[in-house]
Scaffold this motif. Structure first.
Motif, mmCIF file in Angstrom:
data_model
loop_
_atom_site.group_PDB
_atom_site.id
_atom_site.type_symbol
_atom_site.label_atom_id
_atom_site.label_comp_id
_atom_site.label_asym_id
_atom_site.label_seq_id
_atom_site.Cartn_x
_atom_site.Cartn_y
_atom_site.Cartn_z
ATOM 1 N N UNK A 1 0.801 -1.214 0.000
ATOM 2 C CA UNK A 1 0.000 0.000 0.000
ATOM 3 C C UNK A 1 0.832 1.261 0.000
ATOM 4 N N UNK A 2 2.155 1.115 -0.148
ATOM 5 C CA UNK A 2 3.077 2.252 -0.204
ATOM 6 C C UNK A 2 3.569 2.451 -1.628
ATOM 7 N N UNK A 3 3.975 3.668 -1.952
ATOM 8 C CA UNK A 3 4.340 3.984 -3.324
ATOM 9 C C UNK A 3 5.623 3.274 -3.762
ATOM 10 N N UNK A 4 5.612 2.771 -4.987
ATOM 11 C CA UNK A 4 6.818 2.196 -5.584
ATOM 12 C C UNK A 4 7.629 3.269 -6.302
ATOM 13 N N UNK A 5 7.089 4.472 -6.360
ATOM 14 C CA UNK A 5 7.811 5.614 -6.921
ATOM 15 C C UNK A 5 8.030 6.649 -5.825
ATOM 16 N N UNK A 6 8.957 7.582 -6.079
ATOM 17 C CA UNK A 6 9.209 8.649 -5.104
ATOM 18 C C UNK A 6 8.977 9.999 -5.759
ATOM 19 N N UNK A 7 8.733 10.989 -4.910
ATOM 20 C CA UNK A 7 8.365 12.316 -5.390
ATOM 21 C C UNK A 7 9.465 13.322 -5.061
#
Length: 297
Positions: free
Chosen positions: A64-70
């Motif tokens: 449920x956590x992003x596989x990409x970063x911002x």
């Protein structure tokens, strides 16, 4: 009677499973939120104060956590999962600085809002001050859940040249993903292409249909793969890769004359990409088989 009960239970299970994989889209201001079952998956952002539209987060099916970063301090122009380009007719439609050029959404809308998939469309004008717009692009974004362990984003875009366009040699071009740190080679994760080559040194500049990045989280192994469709111009494009977590099939960094890419006024470049967000490693997720399926579509 026993078999009848079994069938009823099975049907009930599949009905429940179908409900949990229903995909829905909701537009709120300058973003469209996507939910799979009762879990938030991603948002397509298109605000007035951003460089270009982008997806964030892109949540894994298990964690449920992003596989990409911002973004980060070193690379503030890496906005998760996005489509952009630098060095276009003197403009910069990739790196920070809105005055250098922007890709502006002028028509983001939901076409199919709920069901086995959702479909979004957007029209984006490439614009900067005191210069004519070189490109308009039209996007179709289709999001679905193949299984409870794999989510899919299809990003299909048509770029229409509004004038003769010259893109100088640049590593900043077209579709790309900034990978979450815990999935990167630098943090112990794996980056692997369709030929089985791993890491930046083995994949940088190599033409390949797809690249997968995966790593171990507290909840297990998750990853994200970008695929190029065989119908694409420049297919298969070489990849710009970084062990710190960046992947992009980038034809503009390897132009035919080693200097620039030229496109004529009125030319339309059609590009198709598929993103799979998956549980498990490349083999467990069946990425090679998924690409064969993609090829035939």
């Amino acid at each position: 009677m026993r078999y009848l009960i079994t069938i009823i239970i099975s049907l009930g299970f599949f009905s429940l499973y179908a409900q949990t994989t229903t995909v829905s889209a909701t537009k709120t201001g300058n973003r469209i939120d996507i939910t799979i079952g009762d879990r938030f998956f991603t948002s397509y952002h298109f605000p007035d104060n951003e460089k270009y539209p982008f997806f964030y987060p892109v949540n894994g099916p298990v964690s449920g956590s992003s596989v990409t970063s911002m973004r980060n301090g070193e690379y503030p122009h890496h906005s998760s999962l996005f489509f952009a380009c630098d060095r276009v007719n003197g403009g910069n439609y990739w790196q920070e600085g809105l005055e250098r050029g922007r890709i502006i959404s002028i028509g983001a809308r939901i076409i199919e809002e709920k069901g086995e998939r959702v479909v979004l469309e957007d029209e984006c004008i490439w614009k900067r001050p005191n210069a004519a717009s070189p490109i308009i692009d039209r996007r179709k974004i289709t999001i679905s859940a193949l299984t409870e362990k794999m989510y899919q984003i299809d990003f299909d875009v048509e770029m229409e040249m509004l004038m003769d366009v010259t893109i100088l040699k640049t590593n900043h071009s077209l579709f790309c993903a900034r990978i979450d740190p815990c999935l990167t080679v630098k943090q112990g994760g794996v980056m692997i292409n369709s030929e089985g080559k791993e890491g930046e040194k083995a994949t940088f500049g190599i033409a390949s249909p797809w690249i997968d990045c995966y790593g171990t989280r507290k909840t297990g192994v998750e990853g994200i793969v970008i695929m190029q469709h065989p119908s694409n111009k420049w297919y298969p494009s070489p990849w710009f890769t970084r062990d710190y977590g960046f992947i992009s099939p980038t034809p503009m960094f390897w132009p035919e004359n080693d200097k620039e890419t030229q496109l004529k006024k009125g030319e339309v470049v059609k590009l198709r990409y598929r993103v799979l967000v998956h549980e498990g490693d490349t083999e467990q997720a069946g990425i090679a088989t998924e690409f064969e399926r993609y090829k035939s579509e």
